[in-house]
Write a protein that holds these residues in place. Structure first.
Motif, short mmCIF file in Angstrom:
data_model
loop_
_atom_site.label_atom_id
_atom_site.label_comp_id
_atom_site.label_asym_id
_atom_site.label_seq_id
_atom_site.Cartn_x
_atom_site.Cartn_y
_atom_site.Cartn_z
N SER A 100 -6.99 3.81 -7.73
CA SER A 100 -6.97 4.56 -6.33
C SER A 100 -8.32 4.34 -5.72
CB SER A 100 -6.38 5.84 -6.59
OG SER A 100 -7.65 6.65 -6.56
N LYS A 101 -8.01 4.60 -4.44
CA LYS A 101 -9.34 4.46 -3.41
C LYS A 101 -10.14 5.47 -3.89
CE LYS A 101 -7.36 1.79 0.17
NZ LYS A 101 -6.83 1.48 1.39
N SER A 102 -10.26 6.38 -4.46
CA SER A 102 -11.05 7.43 -4.43
C SER A 102 -11.67 7.27 -5.92
CB SER A 102 -10.35 9.05 -4.59
OG SER A 102 -9.44 8.90 -5.51
N SER A 145 5.17 -2.62 11.30
CA SER A 145 3.72 -3.43 11.49
C SER A 145 3.66 -4.86 10.85
CB SER A 145 2.48 -2.53 11.60
OG SER A 145 2.92 -1.35 11.76
N VAL A 146 3.98 -4.44 9.42
CA VAL A 146 3.47 -5.94 8.75
C VAL A 146 4.55 -6.79 9.10
CG1 VAL A 146 4.70 -5.35 6.61
CG2 VAL A 146 2.44 -6.11 6.43
N VAL A 147 5.46 -6.79 9.53
CA VAL A 147 6.51 -8.02 9.69
C VAL A 147 6.24 -8.52 11.11
CG1 VAL A 147 8.54 -7.36 7.86
CG2 VAL A 147 8.57 -6.83 10.32
N PHE A 179 -3.00 -17.48 5.76
CA PHE A 179 -3.13 -16.34 4.60
C PHE A 179 -3.84 -15.10 5.43
CE2 PHE A 179 -2.34 -18.39 0.71
CZ PHE A 179 -2.33 -19.74 1.12
N ARG A 180 -3.52 -13.95 4.81
CA ARG A 180 -4.17 -12.86 5.46
C ARG A 180 -4.61 -11.94 4.57
NH1 ARG A 180 -0.84 -9.28 3.72
NH2 ARG A 180 1.36 -8.73 4.61
N PHE A 181 -5.68 -11.17 4.61
CA PHE A 181 -6.19 -9.96 3.87
C PHE A 181 -5.78 -8.80 4.59
CE2 PHE A 181 -9.37 -7.28 1.84
CZ PHE A 181 -8.71 -6.78 0.71
N ALA A 182 -5.11 -7.58 4.11
CA ALA A 182 -4.53 -6.68 5.31
C ALA A 182 -5.04 -5.43 4.69
CB ALA A 182 -3.22 -6.95 5.42
N PRO A 183 -6.47 -4.93 4.37
CA PRO A 183 -6.53 -3.49 3.78
C PRO A 183 -6.40 -2.59 4.99
CG PRO A 183 -8.66 -4.69 4.44
CD PRO A 183 -7.52 -5.61 4.80
N SER A 184 -6.04 -1.40 4.23
CA SER A 184 -6.19 0.02 5.28
C SER A 184 -7.40 0.69 5.21
CB SER A 184 -5.07 0.82 4.80
OG SER A 184 -3.71 0.37 4.80
N PRO A 185 -8.16 1.03 6.45
CA PRO A 185 -9.47 1.49 6.10
C PRO A 185 -9.38 3.00 5.91
CG PRO A 185 -8.72 1.02 8.42
CD PRO A 185 -7.58 0.55 7.50
N VAL A 244 -0.01 -12.78 0.30
CA VAL A 244 -0.64 -12.55 -0.92
C VAL A 244 -0.87 -11.07 -1.14
CG1 VAL A 244 -2.45 -13.47 -2.79
CG2 VAL A 244 -1.38 -14.99 -0.86
N ARG A 245 -0.44 -10.54 -1.89
CA ARG A 245 -0.75 -9.03 -1.88
C ARG A 245 -0.27 -8.67 -3.51
NH1 ARG A 245 3.85 -7.17 2.27
NH2 ARG A 245 5.78 -7.77 1.12
N GLY A 246 -0.70 -7.11 -3.67
CA GLY A 246 -0.38 -6.49 -5.35
C GLY A 246 0.81 -6.39 -5.52
N SER A 262 5.37 2.07 11.69
CA SER A 262 5.38 2.26 10.36
C SER A 262 4.76 1.30 9.57
CB SER A 262 6.70 2.67 9.94
OG SER A 262 7.37 1.36 9.68
N TYR A 263 4.24 1.40 8.36
CA TYR A 263 3.69 -0.04 7.59
C TYR A 263 4.82 -1.15 7.59
CZ TYR A 263 3.47 -2.89 3.57
OH TYR A 263 3.32 -3.91 3.01
N HIS A 264 6.19 -0.84 7.20
CA HIS A 264 7.24 -1.77 7.40
C HIS A 264 7.24 -2.73 8.66
CE1 HIS A 264 8.28 -0.43 3.50
NE2 HIS A 264 8.82 0.45 3.50
#
Ligand code: GLU
Length: 293
Positions: A266-268, A211-213, A11-17, A225-227, A207-209
């Motif tokens: 949202s992150k803010s 890098s993620v694959v 499994f991985r948790f993959a947040p963006s900082p 496992v993600r939103g 890009s996101y797509h």
């Protein structure tokens, strides 16, 4: 790594900082950890920081602090995407060589202006599930000799997938296995609704797509496992996995935590931020309860 380690679910948790974690991230991190534990699997942490203009070391440090406080353990080393651009570029070049990707020269503003002219004339223009207009066909139809010449002049460009060509090449419906909170079972992927997606940005060599694959495959991730906000993006991920010959994980898209007005957090938003809740004296157990676990 021993053979038995290698066979474990990953499994991985993959947040963006690019901001601070909020309750939605806590739910994601807890679910990843709980499912990894239930299946005697491994939990990885991946920092998705390809957007170097918005991601910072401070936000990354905040993420690690929040996860420590939630008592979530992950394996080291942490994979930081900004340290792996050559791997994403290799995948991109494989697709360029097969003629499946083309350089796109219009800026976001230029695309918007073109679409506005079209729509003002009463014509409809296709939009992706996030509401972004599809990229106009102008660069896709450009012969390679011409785009190579433009590239050699140093013009800024992104790289986009020629969606129609890719779908023609695959020639069959693609599916992914979904075990999450929304639709489950074998879900038919619909990558075409995204148009010619970006695989490498003009301001970042991926890009996101993409890098993620690439990362999910390189890290041997078996369960994503993600939103639910990323449910539709999975269509693009399935297509890229097939084009690049990568294995497919199982997907679990979980419910989102919404604010009082029913909007995605949202992150803010300070009051749902984990650092703020910690400062108010809450514990990891309180946060589990708050996210409904
Ligand atoms: N980095 C993405 C985010 O923070 C998550 C990507 C994923 O889980 O596939 O929203």
């Amino acid at each position: 790594m021993t053979t038995s380690e290698r066979q474990k679910p990953v499994f991985r948790f993959a947040p963006s900082p690019n901001g601070s974690l909020h309750l939605g991230h806590a739910l994601s991190a807890f679910l990843n950890r709980d499912m990894a534990e239930a299946l005697h699997g491994r939990l990885l942490l991946r920092i998705e920081d390809i957007d170097q203009a918005r991601c910072t070391a401070e936000f990354e440090a905040g993420i690690l602090r929040d996860l420590d406080w939630l008592e979530i353990d992950w394996e080291s080393p942490v994979r930081r995407q900004s340290e792996h651009f050559p791997e994403y570029q290799a995948a991109l070049h494989a697709l360029i060589e097969r003629g499946l990707v083309y350089p796109a020269f219009l800026t976001r503003g230029e695309v918007k202006a073109r679409v506005a002219v079209y729509e003002a004339a009463g014509q409809s223009w296709p939009r992706d599930p996030d509401g972004t207009p599809h990229y106009p066909p102008i660069d896709r139809e450009r012969p390679e000799t011409e785009w190579r010449e433009i590239l050699s002049s140093g013009k800024k460009h992104a790289w986009r997938l020629d969606m129609r060509k890719a779908l023609d090449l695959i020639g069959e419906l693609l599916f992914w296995t979904e075990i999450g909170d929304g639709r489950t079972g074998e879900i038919a992927a619909e990558p075409g609704i995204w148009g010619d997606v970006i695989l490498s940005r003009s301001d970042a060599p991926s890009s996101y797509h993409l890098s993620v694959v690439v990362d999910d495959a390189l890290q041997g991730v078996t369960h994503v496992v993600r939103g639910l906000d990323l449910f539709h993006a999975t269509s693009v991920h399935r297509l890229l996995q097939v084009l690049l010959g990568l294995p497919q994980p199982v997907y679990h898209h979980h419910r989102l935590i919404l604010d009082a007005d029913g909007r995605k957090l949202s992150k803010s938003e300070g009051d749902s931020g984990l650092a703020e809740l910690r400062a108010r004296g809450m514990s990891g157990t309180d946060i589990r309860r708050l996210v409904g676990l």
